[in-house]
Enzyme design. Structure first.
Site, PDB file in Angstrom:
ATOM      1  N   ASP A  31      49.636  43.263  57.693  1.00 12.20           N
ATOM      2  CA  ASP A  31      48.349  42.671  57.309  1.00 12.20           C
ATOM      3  C   ASP A  31      47.641  42.204  58.584  1.00 12.20           C
ATOM      4  O   ASP A  31      48.280  41.688  59.505  1.00 12.20           O
ATOM      5  CB  ASP A  31      48.585  41.474  56.359  1.00 12.20           C
ATOM      6  CG  ASP A  31      47.339  41.118  55.557  1.00 12.20           C
ATOM      7  OD1 ASP A  31      47.391  41.152  54.322  1.00 12.20           O
ATOM      8  OD2 ASP A  31      46.290  40.835  56.190  1.00 12.20           O
ATOM      9  N   SER A 124      40.555  50.953  41.772  1.00 17.87           N
ATOM     10  CA  SER A 124      39.767  49.942  41.058  1.00 17.87           C
ATOM     11  C   SER A 124      38.994  50.563  39.896  1.00 17.87           C
ATOM     12  O   SER A 124      38.616  51.739  39.958  1.00 17.87           O
ATOM     13  CB  SER A 124      38.774  49.306  42.052  1.00 17.87           C
ATOM     14  OG  SER A 124      37.800  48.558  41.372  1.00 17.87           O
ATOM     15  N   THR A 126      36.165  50.135  39.338  1.00 20.00           N
ATOM     16  CA  THR A 126      34.813  50.464  39.833  1.00 20.00           C
ATOM     17  C   THR A 126      34.597  51.970  39.895  1.00 20.00           C
ATOM     18  O   THR A 126      33.473  52.455  39.793  1.00 20.00           O
ATOM     19  CB  THR A 126      34.643  49.884  41.258  1.00 20.00           C
ATOM     20  OG1 THR A 126      35.153  48.570  41.277  1.00 20.00           O
ATOM     21  CG2 THR A 126      33.214  49.890  41.703  1.00 20.00           C
ATOM     22  N   TYR A 148      31.757  50.397  48.499  1.00 15.43           N
ATOM     23  CA  TYR A 148      33.149  49.957  48.240  1.00 15.43           C
ATOM     24  C   TYR A 148      33.758  50.856  47.166  1.00 15.43           C
ATOM     25  O   TYR A 148      34.837  51.423  47.356  1.00 15.43           O
ATOM     26  CB  TYR A 148      33.180  48.494  47.782  1.00 15.43           C
ATOM     27  CG  TYR A 148      34.457  48.158  47.060  1.00 15.43           C
ATOM     28  CD1 TYR A 148      34.503  48.095  45.667  1.00 15.43           C
ATOM     29  CD2 TYR A 148      35.637  47.974  47.768  1.00 15.43           C
ATOM     30  CE1 TYR A 148      35.691  47.843  45.005  1.00 15.43           C
ATOM     31  CE2 TYR A 148      36.823  47.708  47.107  1.00 15.43           C
ATOM     32  CZ  TYR A 148      36.839  47.648  45.722  1.00 15.43           C
ATOM     33  OH  TYR A 148      38.019  47.400  45.057  1.00 15.43           O
ATOM     34  N   LYS A 152      36.952  53.966  47.167  1.00 13.33           N
ATOM     35  CA  LYS A 152      38.104  54.097  46.263  1.00 13.33           C
ATOM     36  C   LYS A 152      38.140  55.501  45.674  1.00 13.33           C
ATOM     37  O   LYS A 152      39.189  56.140  45.597  1.00 13.33           O
ATOM     38  CB  LYS A 152      38.024  53.057  45.130  1.00 13.33           C
ATOM     39  CG  LYS A 152      38.185  51.621  45.592  1.00 13.33           C
ATOM     40  CD  LYS A 152      39.559  51.376  46.209  1.00 13.33           C
ATOM     41  CE  LYS A 152      39.747  49.934  46.627  1.00 13.33           C
ATOM     42  NZ  LYS A 152      41.051  49.692  47.295  1.00 13.33           N
ATOM     43  N   LEU A 199      34.137  35.612  39.802  1.00 12.06           N
ATOM     44  CA  LEU A 199      33.854  34.571  38.811  1.00 12.06           C
ATOM     45  C   LEU A 199      34.900  33.470  38.765  1.00 12.06           C
ATOM     46  O   LEU A 199      34.558  32.279  38.912  1.00 12.06           O
ATOM     47  CB  LEU A 199      33.721  35.205  37.417  1.00 12.06           C
ATOM     48  CG  LEU A 199      33.485  34.223  36.255  1.00 12.06           C
ATOM     49  CD1 LEU A 199      32.151  33.498  36.424  1.00 12.06           C
ATOM     50  CD2 LEU A 199      33.533  34.952  34.915  1.00 12.06           C
ATOM     51  N   ARG A 230      34.128  41.700  30.970  1.00  6.07           N
ATOM     52  CA  ARG A 230      35.106  42.298  31.881  1.00  6.07           C
ATOM     53  C   ARG A 230      36.511  42.213  31.286  1.00  6.07           C
ATOM     54  O   ARG A 230      36.745  41.437  30.354  1.00  6.07           O
ATOM     55  CB  ARG A 230      35.101  41.536  33.229  1.00  6.07           C
ATOM     56  CG  ARG A 230      33.790  41.647  34.009  1.00  6.07           C
ATOM     57  CD  ARG A 230      33.553  43.045  34.513  1.00  6.07           C
ATOM     58  NE  ARG A 230      32.344  43.153  35.348  1.00  6.07           N
ATOM     59  CZ  ARG A 230      31.113  43.347  34.875  1.00  6.07           C
ATOM     60  NH1 ARG A 230      30.929  43.453  33.552  1.00  6.07           N
ATOM     61  NH2 ARG A 230      30.090  43.455  35.700  1.00  6.07           N
ATOM     62  N   ASP A 292      25.751  44.981  39.188  1.00  7.82           N
ATOM     63  CA  ASP A 292      26.627  44.650  38.053  1.00  7.82           C
ATOM     64  C   ASP A 292      26.386  45.611  36.886  1.00  7.82           C
ATOM     65  O   ASP A 292      25.249  46.017  36.643  1.00  7.82           O
ATOM     66  CB  ASP A 292      26.336  43.221  37.559  1.00  7.82           C
ATOM     67  CG  ASP A 292      27.109  42.197  38.358  1.00  7.82           C
ATOM     68  OD1 ASP A 292      27.887  42.608  39.246  1.00  7.82           O
ATOM     69  OD2 ASP A 292      26.942  40.984  38.123  1.00  7.82           O
TER      70      ASP A 292
HETATM   71  C1  WQD Z   1      32.752  39.177  36.815  1.00  7.03           C
HETATM   72  C2  WQD Z   1      31.615  38.828  35.876  1.00  7.03           C
HETATM   73  C3  WQD Z   1      29.456  38.865  36.929  1.00  7.03           C
HETATM   74  C4  WQD Z   1      30.333  35.490  39.646  1.00  7.03           C
HETATM   75  C5  WQD Z   1      34.472  42.862  41.294  1.00  7.03           C
HETATM   76  C6  WQD Z   1      34.534  44.194  41.967  1.00  7.03           C
HETATM   77  C7  WQD Z   1      35.771  44.912  41.519  1.00  7.03           C
HETATM   78  C8  WQD Z   1      36.977  44.057  41.761  1.00  7.03           C
HETATM   79  C9  WQD Z   1      36.838  42.740  41.008  1.00  7.03           C
HETATM   80  C10 WQD Z   1      37.876  44.628  43.897  1.00  7.03           C
HETATM   81  C11 WQD Z   1      30.384  39.714  36.063  1.00  7.03           C
HETATM   82  C12 WQD Z   1      29.820  37.443  36.492  1.00  7.03           C
HETATM   83  C13 WQD Z   1      30.429  36.486  38.687  1.00  7.03           C
HETATM   84  C14 WQD Z   1      29.415  34.417  39.450  1.00  7.03           C
HETATM   85  C15 WQD Z   1      28.772  35.379  37.340  1.00  7.03           C
HETATM   86  N1  WQD Z   1      37.142  43.799  43.153  1.00  7.03           N
HETATM   87  N2  WQD Z   1      29.671  36.422  37.555  1.00  7.03           N
HETATM   88  N3  WQD Z   1      28.671  34.399  38.304  1.00  7.03           N
HETATM   89  O1  WQD Z   1      31.948  42.235  39.710  1.00  7.03           O
HETATM   90  O2  WQD Z   1      33.431  42.555  37.648  1.00  7.03           O
HETATM   91  O3  WQD Z   1      34.324  43.087  39.914  1.00  7.03           O
HETATM   92  O4  WQD Z   1      35.639  42.112  41.509  1.00  7.03           O
HETATM   93  O5  WQD Z   1      38.590  45.519  43.524  1.00  7.03           O
HETATM   94  O6  WQD Z   1      35.866  46.109  42.271  1.00  7.03           O
HETATM   95  O7  WQD Z   1      33.424  44.954  41.550  1.00  7.03           O
HETATM   96  O8  WQD Z   1      33.949  40.722  39.286  1.00  7.03           O
HETATM   97  O9  WQD Z   1      34.299  38.297  39.252  1.00  7.03           O
HETATM   98  O10 WQD Z   1      32.368  39.253  40.623  1.00  7.03           O
HETATM   99  O11 WQD Z   1      32.216  39.252  38.140  1.00  7.03           O
HETATM  100  O12 WQD Z   1      28.086  35.333  36.314  1.00  7.03           O
HETATM  101  O13 WQD Z   1      29.271  33.486  40.293  1.00  7.03           O
HETATM  102  O14 WQD Z   1      31.194  37.493  36.158  1.00  7.03           O
HETATM  103  O15 WQD Z   1      28.088  39.142  36.669  1.00  7.03           O
HETATM  104  O16 WQD Z   1      29.793  39.919  34.791  1.00  7.03           O
HETATM  105  P1  WQD Z   1      33.294  42.174  39.083  1.00  7.03           P
HETATM  106  P2  WQD Z   1      33.207  39.321  39.397  1.00  7.03           P
END
Ligand code: WQD
Length: 328
Positions: A31, A124, A126, A148, A152, A199, A230, A292
């Protein structure tokens, strides 16, 4: 088996190292500590009571990687190390393509040179892009909204092509959804540097008073309550899924979703967190975040049928464990 875990001091990597050791394997971590702390090595040793070999290296440094393979008998590689911020990848695409693709190519090349035939890749959800939920492994991938996600997709393609020319090699592509939660000890968990992108760490920091309130990114999506849906999966379930995968590698390429198969909206998660931990999480609805998608959750049949793996921990456990880690 002795497993090389790249990105092993990171959030998912560290939990996977603990689960690997608890399953009787030994671990070498490579790492560069760009998004994690060296202390995690001793915490993994503390939790498991086993020594861990650690190399502070960047997996894009070919010579450094070759040295590890020449000094140790490696039975398999689990490749987590990589840049993973969707937003940052839009601003710095070259950094993402160089880092995430070069590391995959260098590691795969080393595996071929040293006869390591087990490779598990951290992919992912994604990669599915704007497909219809629930996402299934057999789906044709659609363009993702960010570099990103493309790294992948491209890494999966590189690994698939390499397996064609090296039939001895076995590759597992694990597409995971939204990892949350923490080890029951509360000693390891999701500790992003700076303001969290994701989140759950944002929610725990609001609950702790480190941040004033949660901004909910939009409530006008076509979902149960208008907020993003999600598939949240406990990071220990995810770690156990990696142990199952590295143990069951066979020749060729196999693709698995690691998720719960259940979709949860932002407001449902906030409510579950408040009830599970008896604490307030103030929030304000603001505009959508660029990139998103409305809904993202997994069809989990294949991993259950072929690997015998299912996620066991529910959203309440995820919320409790995340909060336990934040408080520690
Ligand atoms: C989750 C939900 C936001 C933050 C990402 C990457 C994915 C993986 C996981 C690497 C969504 C909402 C979020 C906030 C919010 N990473 N949200 N307020 O975007 O689903 O996935 O992280 O592998 O590849 O894309 O995760 O946790 O950012 O968002 O409302 O402050 O929470 O809109 O609906 P996401 P997230």
């Amino acid at each position: 088996m002795q497993i090389l875990v790249t990105g092993g001091t990171g959030y998912i990597g560290s939990h996977t190292c603990v689960s690997l050791i608890e399953a009787g394997h030994s671990v070498i971590i490579a790492d560069n500590l760009s998004n994690s702390r060296y202390e995690v090595v001793s915490i993994i040793e503390q939790i498991t009571g086993q020594r861990v070999i650690f190399y502070e290296v960047d997996v894009t440094e070919e010579a450094a990687i070759a040295e590890i393979f020449s000094k140790h008998k490696i039975d398999g590689v689990i490749h987590f190390a990589g840049l993973k911020s969707v937003g940052e990848s839009v601003e710095k695409p070259l950094l993402y393509y160089k880092n995430n693709l070069l590391s995959t190519m260098i590691l795969t090349d080393a595996c071929i040179k040293y006869g390591v035939n087990r490779f598990v890749f951290s992919s992912s959800a994604t990669v599915y892009g704007e497909n219809d939920v629930p996402f299934e492994e057999s789906m044709t991938l659609k363009p993702t909204t960010n570099p990103y996600g493309e790294t992948k997709v491209m890494s999966e393609r590189i690994l698939t092509d390499v397996v064609q020319s090296n039939p001895e090699l076995g590759v597992m592509l694990l597409r995971y959804f939204n990892p949350v939660g923490a080890h029951e000890s509360g000693l390891i968990g999701e500790a992003p540097n700076g303001i969290p992108n994701n989140l759950m760490p944002f929610v725990t920091q609001v609950a702790k008073g480190k941040l004033p309130k949660l901004h909910v990114f939009g409530d006008n999506y076509p979902t149960v309550d208008g907020t993003g849906v999600r598939d949240y999966i406990h990071v220990v379930d995810l770690a156990e899924g990696h142990v199952t995968a590295i143990e069951q590698v066979t020749r060729g390429v196999r693709i698995y979703n690691l998720g719960t198969g259940r979709g949860t909206s932002v407001l449902e998660l906030v409510k579950t967190f408040e009830e599970a931990n008896n604490i307030e999480v103030p929030y304000e609805i603001i505009e959508r975040r660029l990139g998103d998608i409305a809904s993202c959750y997994a069809n989990v049949k294949k991993a259950k049928k072929e690997l015998g793996w299912v996620a066991k921990r529910d959203l309440i456990a995820m919320c409790k464990d995340s909060w336990h880690f934040e408080k520690k």
